[in-house]
Design an enzyme around this catalytic site. Structure first.
Site: not given
Ligand code: GLN
Length: 489
Positions: A82, A157, A181
């Site tokens: 990532k 994400s 994410s």
């Molecule tokens: N979707 C969640 C957020 O927007 C989690 C994101 C993540 O785990 N990095 O914060």
């Protein structure tokens, strides 16, 4: 061997081929590069690919192997990162404009461990800017598409990391999980994704979002492959003060030991309103399967569950506003050309460099931390976080793991939630409390909707007992293997 046979294989199968000297790491790596060239225009999982460097790494691996000096089982296997995980000499954008020209000067600990294991580090994978989002629609470089339906999001994400594995562009990848994410995109793309216990995997070299919640973890087609990657990247690191000083077992070996049927908890708060009917049906089948294997289902309550989203959005934004203060137009980042004084450098560079969601979170976080509001928001959120953890502590007095869906719905369409932050935030309703409690969680593919979109189940385990969690997940995965199904692209 046909290149498509190589790209559809699991990492474990590729290892067998390498060990049997049927193929070389160069052949494997080339097959994946060709696959990326063939399908990534559609999927857009990759932000950057250094093909030459990958082939060079693969050659070194083949040389080591020919001399009988392979470093680990993973030697010669490609792994994607990532684009928030540092790899020396490679770009790291965090899918943000503000880091457009940044090149990592050093390796993250996970990258170093992968290199020491002989893995072929391959490609930088797309995400929501600074890992803030659930769909990759917040990437400054354009979204990733779900390989099962290109009109749908891959989740986020870590959507690039999940889509790349689902599209068979890479056998293994790493993502980061702050509130879901890794698990949510794994679920939406039909692959396995795991968030380890907080502190199991070093965060050194990870572009920080919310430091008390962030964890790096693996994506793979199977639980077995995820276990293999996890054991390589886990372990204490003096460079991360929150890293846990514990011994890392060989998860992939422990997976082979027979598992006594145990108790799985079904939290009533996770099975209420908002869950898609097809998701519910799939989870019901999972429950029936475990019962047929002698597992006992225990209905239980995690009463503070409904507080997890508000608590998360106070804590995560507070930490983000502080962590992202470092992108100031002076270090790391591009500087606004319109700046004429010091304040301008800071304000304009950030104003131009950050996307809307990142700005929203920095403002919310700064507000929650500001004097006069600290007690009302941040401190209360921290206290409530303790209640959420205590709920889990009590649950684990009765059960060995908790079973829930990973996401309330299968993949949604582009634009469906992007205008409404709250509805986007709700797609992590089942994953966020695991981060707040610091526990390990894994998403395992458990079926498909009628329209052919993957569905995932989540298993949440006790802190530092990833071994048991993986074993419980493996019992299901080895008999169903939904992650082995590939989309046609
Ligand atoms: N979707 C969640 C957020 O927007 C989690 C994101 C993540 O785990 N990095 O914060």
């Amino acid at each position: 061997m046909e290149s498509s046979q190589l790209t559809s294989a699991t990492a474990t199968e590729l290892i067998d081929l390498l060990e049997g000297e049927t193929v070389s790491s160069v052949e494997i790596t080339q097959a994946f590069i060709q696959r990326i060239q063939a399908v990534d225009q559609k999927v857009h999982a990759f932000l950057h690919l250094d093909e030459e460097d990958m082939i060079k790494q693969a050659k070194s691996s083949d040389e080591r192997r020919s001399q009988g000096k392979s470093l680990t089982r993973l030697d010669g296997i490609p792994v994607g990162l990532k684009d928030v995980i540092s790899a020396e000499g490679q770009p790291l954008t965090a899918a943000s404009k503000i880091l457009e020209n940044y090149v990592s000067p050093y390796d993250a600990t996970v990258t170093r461990k992968l290199k020491e294991a002989g893995a072929v580090i391959g490609g930088r994978l797309n995400l929501d800017e600074f890992a803030m989002g659930s769909s990759t629609e917040n990437s400054a470089y354009g979204p990733t598409r779900n390989p099962w339906n290109l009109d749908c999001v891959p989740g986020g994400s870590s959507g690039g990391s999940s889509a790349a594995v689902a599209a068979r562009e890479i056998p293994l990848s790493l993502g980061s999980d702050t509130g879901g994410s890794i698990r949510q995109p794994a679920s939406l793309c039909g692959v396995v994704g795991m968030k380890p216990t907080y502190g199991m995997v070093s965060r050194y070299g990870l572009a920080a979002f919310a430091s008390s919640l962030d964890q790096i973890g693996p994506f793979a087609q199977t639980v077995e492959d995820a276990a293999l990657l996890l054991e390589i990247i886990s372990g204490h690191d003096p460079l991360d003060s929150t890293s846990y000083p514990s011994h890392v077992p060989s998860y992939s070996r422990e997976l082979k030991a027979p598992l006594e049927p145990c108790k799985l908890g079904l939290p009533q708060e996770f099975f209420g309103e908002g869950m898609d009917e097809e998701v519910r049906k799939s989870i019901d089948l999972v429950i029936e399967f475990y019962k047929s294997k002698g597992f006992e289902m225990v209905e239980l309550s995690l009463p503070s569950t409904d507080l997890s989203i508000p608590v998360y959005y106070v804590i995560a934004t507070a930490e983000a506003s502080s962590n992202l203060a470092r992108y100031d137009g002076i270090r790391y980042t591009s500087r606004s050309e319109k700046a004429s004084n010091a304040i301008d450098v800071y304000a304009k560079s950030r104003g131009e460099g950050f996307g809307e969601e990142v700005k929203r979170r920095c403002i919310l976080g700064a507000y929650a931390l500001s004097s006069g509001y600290y007690d009302a928001y941040y401190l209360r959120a921290q206290k409530t976080r303790t209640l959420i953890r205590q709920d889990f502590d009590q649950a684990f007095e009765q059960v060995d793991a908790i079973l829930t869906p990973t996401s309330p719905t299968p993949a949604f369409r582009f634009g469906e939630k992007s205008d409404n932050p709250i509805s986007m935030y709700l797609s992590d309703i089942y994953t966020i409390s695991t981060n707040l409690a610091g526990l390990p969680g894994i998403s395992v593919p458990c079926g498909f909707s009628q329209s052919g979109l993957p569905i995932g189940m989540q298993l949440i385990g006790q802190a530092l007992n990833e071994s048991k969690l993986l074993s419980i997940a493996h019992v299901y995965d080895q008999e169903h293997n939904y992650g082995r199904k590939a989309p046609s692209l």
